[in-house]
Scaffold this motif. Structure first.
Motif, PDB file in Angstrom:
ATOM      1  N   ILE A  11       0.918  -1.149  -0.043  1.00  0.00           N
ATOM      2  CA  ILE A  11      -0.057  -0.089  -0.036  1.00  0.00           C
ATOM      3  C   ILE A  11       0.916   1.202  -0.035  1.00  0.00           C
ATOM      4  O   ILE A  11       1.685   1.605   0.963  1.00  0.00           O
ATOM      5  CB  ILE A  11      -0.987   0.074   1.281  1.00  0.00           C
ATOM      6  N   ASN A  12       0.845   2.107  -1.216  1.00  0.00           N
ATOM      7  CA  ASN A  12       1.499   3.305  -0.924  1.00  0.00           C
ATOM      8  C   ASN A  12       0.848   4.322  -1.609  1.00  0.00           C
ATOM      9  O   ASN A  12       1.251   5.421  -2.270  1.00  0.00           O
ATOM     10  CB  ASN A  12       2.719   3.063  -1.714  1.00  0.00           C
ATOM     11  N   PHE A  13      -0.385   4.372  -1.425  1.00  0.00           N
ATOM     12  CA  PHE A  13      -1.548   5.201  -2.137  1.00  0.00           C
ATOM     13  C   PHE A  13      -1.537   6.330  -1.093  1.00  0.00           C
ATOM     14  O   PHE A  13      -2.231   6.168   0.162  1.00  0.00           O
ATOM     15  CB  PHE A  13      -2.787   4.392  -2.483  1.00  0.00           C
ATOM     16  N   TRP A  14      -1.443   7.538  -1.354  1.00  0.00           N
ATOM     17  CA  TRP A  14      -1.669   8.464  -0.614  1.00  0.00           C
ATOM     18  C   TRP A  14      -2.821   9.457  -1.098  1.00  0.00           C
ATOM     19  O   TRP A  14      -3.477   8.916  -1.848  1.00  0.00           O
ATOM     20  CB  TRP A  14      -0.363   9.724  -0.575  1.00  0.00           C
ATOM     21  N   ASP A  15      -3.288  10.547  -0.570  1.00  0.00           N
ATOM     22  CA  ASP A  15      -4.410  11.479  -0.791  1.00  0.00           C
ATOM     23  C   ASP A  15      -4.140  11.874  -2.183  1.00  0.00           C
ATOM     24  O   ASP A  15      -3.796  13.237  -2.229  1.00  0.00           O
ATOM     25  CB  ASP A  15      -4.692  12.341   0.421  1.00  0.00           C
ATOM     26  N   VAL A  16      -4.309  11.353  -3.182  1.00  0.00           N
ATOM     27  CA  VAL A  16      -3.505  11.530  -4.441  1.00  0.00           C
ATOM     28  C   VAL A  16      -4.235  12.745  -5.166  1.00  0.00           C
ATOM     29  O   VAL A  16      -3.753  13.494  -5.733  1.00  0.00           O
ATOM     30  CB  VAL A  16      -3.487  10.271  -5.594  1.00  0.00           C
TER      31      VAL A  16
ATOM     32  N   PRO B  92     -10.124  15.803  10.846  1.00  0.00           N
ATOM     33  CA  PRO B  92      -9.278  15.359  12.041  1.00  0.00           C
ATOM     34  C   PRO B  92      -9.291  13.836  12.064  1.00  0.00           C
ATOM     35  O   PRO B  92      -7.991  13.264  12.288  1.00  0.00           O
ATOM     36  CB  PRO B  92      -9.982  15.728  13.105  1.00  0.00           C
ATOM     37  N   ASP B  93     -10.093  13.140  11.421  1.00  0.00           N
ATOM     38  CA  ASP B  93     -10.252  11.766  11.351  1.00  0.00           C
ATOM     39  C   ASP B  93     -10.468  11.197  10.046  1.00  0.00           C
ATOM     40  O   ASP B  93     -10.796  10.137   9.792  1.00  0.00           O
ATOM     41  CB  ASP B  93     -11.273  11.211  12.353  1.00  0.00           C
ATOM     42  N   GLY B  94     -10.284  12.020   8.944  1.00  0.00           N
ATOM     43  CA  GLY B  94     -10.459  11.365   7.576  1.00  0.00           C
ATOM     44  C   GLY B  94      -9.223  11.860   6.590  1.00  0.00           C
ATOM     45  O   GLY B  94      -8.247  12.170   6.981  1.00  0.00           O
ATOM     46  N   ILE B  95      -9.641  11.758   5.595  1.00  0.00           N
ATOM     47  CA  ILE B  95      -8.752  12.141   4.435  1.00  0.00           C
ATOM     48  C   ILE B  95      -8.854  13.595   3.978  1.00  0.00           C
ATOM     49  O   ILE B  95     -10.145  14.059   4.052  1.00  0.00           O
ATOM     50  CB  ILE B  95      -9.150  11.385   3.073  1.00  0.00           C
ATOM     51  N   PRO B  96      -7.620  14.352   3.744  1.00  0.00           N
ATOM     52  CA  PRO B  96      -8.048  15.919   3.293  1.00  0.00           C
ATOM     53  C   PRO B  96      -8.448  15.793   1.828  1.00  0.00           C
ATOM     54  O   PRO B  96      -8.735  14.817   1.249  1.00  0.00           O
ATOM     55  CB  PRO B  96      -6.478  16.198   3.238  1.00  0.00           C
ATOM     56  N   ASP B  97      -8.910  16.919   1.879  1.00  0.00           N
ATOM     57  CA  ASP B  97      -9.885  17.180   0.509  1.00  0.00           C
ATOM     58  C   ASP B  97      -9.854  18.715   0.434  1.00  0.00           C
ATOM     59  O   ASP B  97      -9.605  19.596   1.275  1.00  0.00           O
ATOM     60  CB  ASP B  97     -11.405  16.729   0.826  1.00  0.00           C
TER      61      ASP B  97
END
Length: 352
Positions: free
Chosen positions: A55-60, A76-81
């Motif tokens: 696994i090397n998938f970031w918040d692409v 705080p507890d999720g993926i940036p957007d």
């Protein structure tokens, strides 16, 4: 760590971000800003579940947009957007004042270069790196509704935007990642979830997705691909959409749930076989989160039975939601490794 080219079963991989951070009890902020933490956690999660590909998938979808100046919200507890209420390009004239980002200075591009170095040091090889495909990047800095309006009212601007994104943003960034890794053959894997029916038409797919993937490939070579499109079941011509996806990712057809389940894995495999392509079967995130385990196992059995008998298949867990019970993912991996042993038996019900 297993090498899928040496295994005798169908390989399984996954996209995991906020789930990985939660498993490791690491804050989302630290996970997405501390390169060493990110790399260590992702490799530990790979080992914990027994995935066949790291696994090397970031918040692409955030990296290039943020480097250009687009505001990104860190949950705080999720993926940036990206902040979708404040697109970077408010008016078309904003494009012509934009400056190309510096991969060594802008946003989290330097963080990503560091992440790649850590992966290389820890594993000895980095197979691929990711980037935001032009269409999805355009959506993230212009806004979806604005971009669709521009396509109708000012297509010249849209083509200027896409050329800028290809030539001045994406290409220099991925070239830098290749140079830093020291591998001119490194796979460049672009993701393009916004380029999915019904959000786009198939004519738009030709004009703004296929053509600009080919533009990038002309500069960066044949080991560049774009994929991650959804919506196969939302078009009245899935075959044409499959063909377009193969133009963007030659030799490999990726079809993801819920579309894969709705269209049927047999139909997808027939098309892929006809075009001499392997298939990636994407398993539904909601199913992985909600289960039950029996349903997850049955979904894996179905896809392996219908698509994997010739060995030209990979199972991909679309996205592991943060709150997914770990036993659900262990079950998916166990099912793939049990029922995906080659040659795959005709009657899987005889296997526990």
């Amino acid at each position: 760590m297993k090498n899928p080219t040496q295994t005798h079963c169908i390989p399984i991989g996954a996209q995991s971000n906020d789930h990985s951070a939660r498993l490791a009890h690491v804050s989302s902020e630290r996970f997405f800003t501390d390169a060493l933490t990110f790399a260590r956690v992702q490799l530990m999660v790979t080992k914990y579940y027994g995935f066949d590909t790291p696994i090397n998938f970031w918040d692409v979808y955030n990296i290039e947009a943020e480097a250009l100046g687009q505001t990104v919200v860190y949950h705080p507890d999720g993926i940036p957007d990206v902040d979708r209420t404040k697109p970077l390009i408010q008016t078309t004239s904003d494009l012509y004042r934009m400056k190309a980002p510096d991969p060594y200075k802008s946003g989290r591009m330097p963080w990503l270069l560091e992440v790649n170095r850590h992966y290389l040091e820890m594993t000895g090889k980095l197979e691929r790196v990711y980037f935001t495909s032009p269409f999805s990047l355009a959506v993230n800095i212009r806004g979806y509704e604005n971009l669709i309006f521009d396509m109708a009212e000012d297509p010249g601007f849209v083509h200027d935007l896409f050329k800028f994104l290809c030539d001045d943003v994406i290409a220099p960034f991925v070239e830098t990642m290749r140079n830093e890794i020291g591998d001119p053959e490194l796979i460049l894997d672009g993701r393009d979830a916004w380029a999915s029916p019904p959000m786009i038409t198939l004519d738009m797919m030709d004009e703004y997705v296929v053509s600009y993937t080919e533009r990038l490939r002309e500069r960066l070579g044949d080991r560049l691909l774009t994929r991650g499109n959804w919506g196969d079941a939302k078009t009245d011509n899935p075959g044409r959409f499959f063909s377009q996806k193969l133009q963007c990712s030659p030799g490999s057809l990726s079809v993801l749930d819920p579309d894969l389940y709705e269209i049927g894995p047999g139909r997808v495999k027939t098309f892929a076989h006809k075009h001499n392509a392997s298939v990636t079967a994407g398993v539904d995130a909601k199913l992985l989160r909600d289960g039950p385990i029996e349903a997850i196992v049955e979904r894996l059995k179905l896809y392996l039975h219908e698509m994997a008998r010739d060995g030209r298949c990979m199972i991909h867990l679309n996205h592991i939601p943060a709150e997914t019970p770990p036993e659900h993912i262990h079950a998916a991996v166990a099912a793939c490794h049990t029922y995906g042993q080659l040659p795959i038996p005709r009657n899987m019900d005889d296997i526990q």
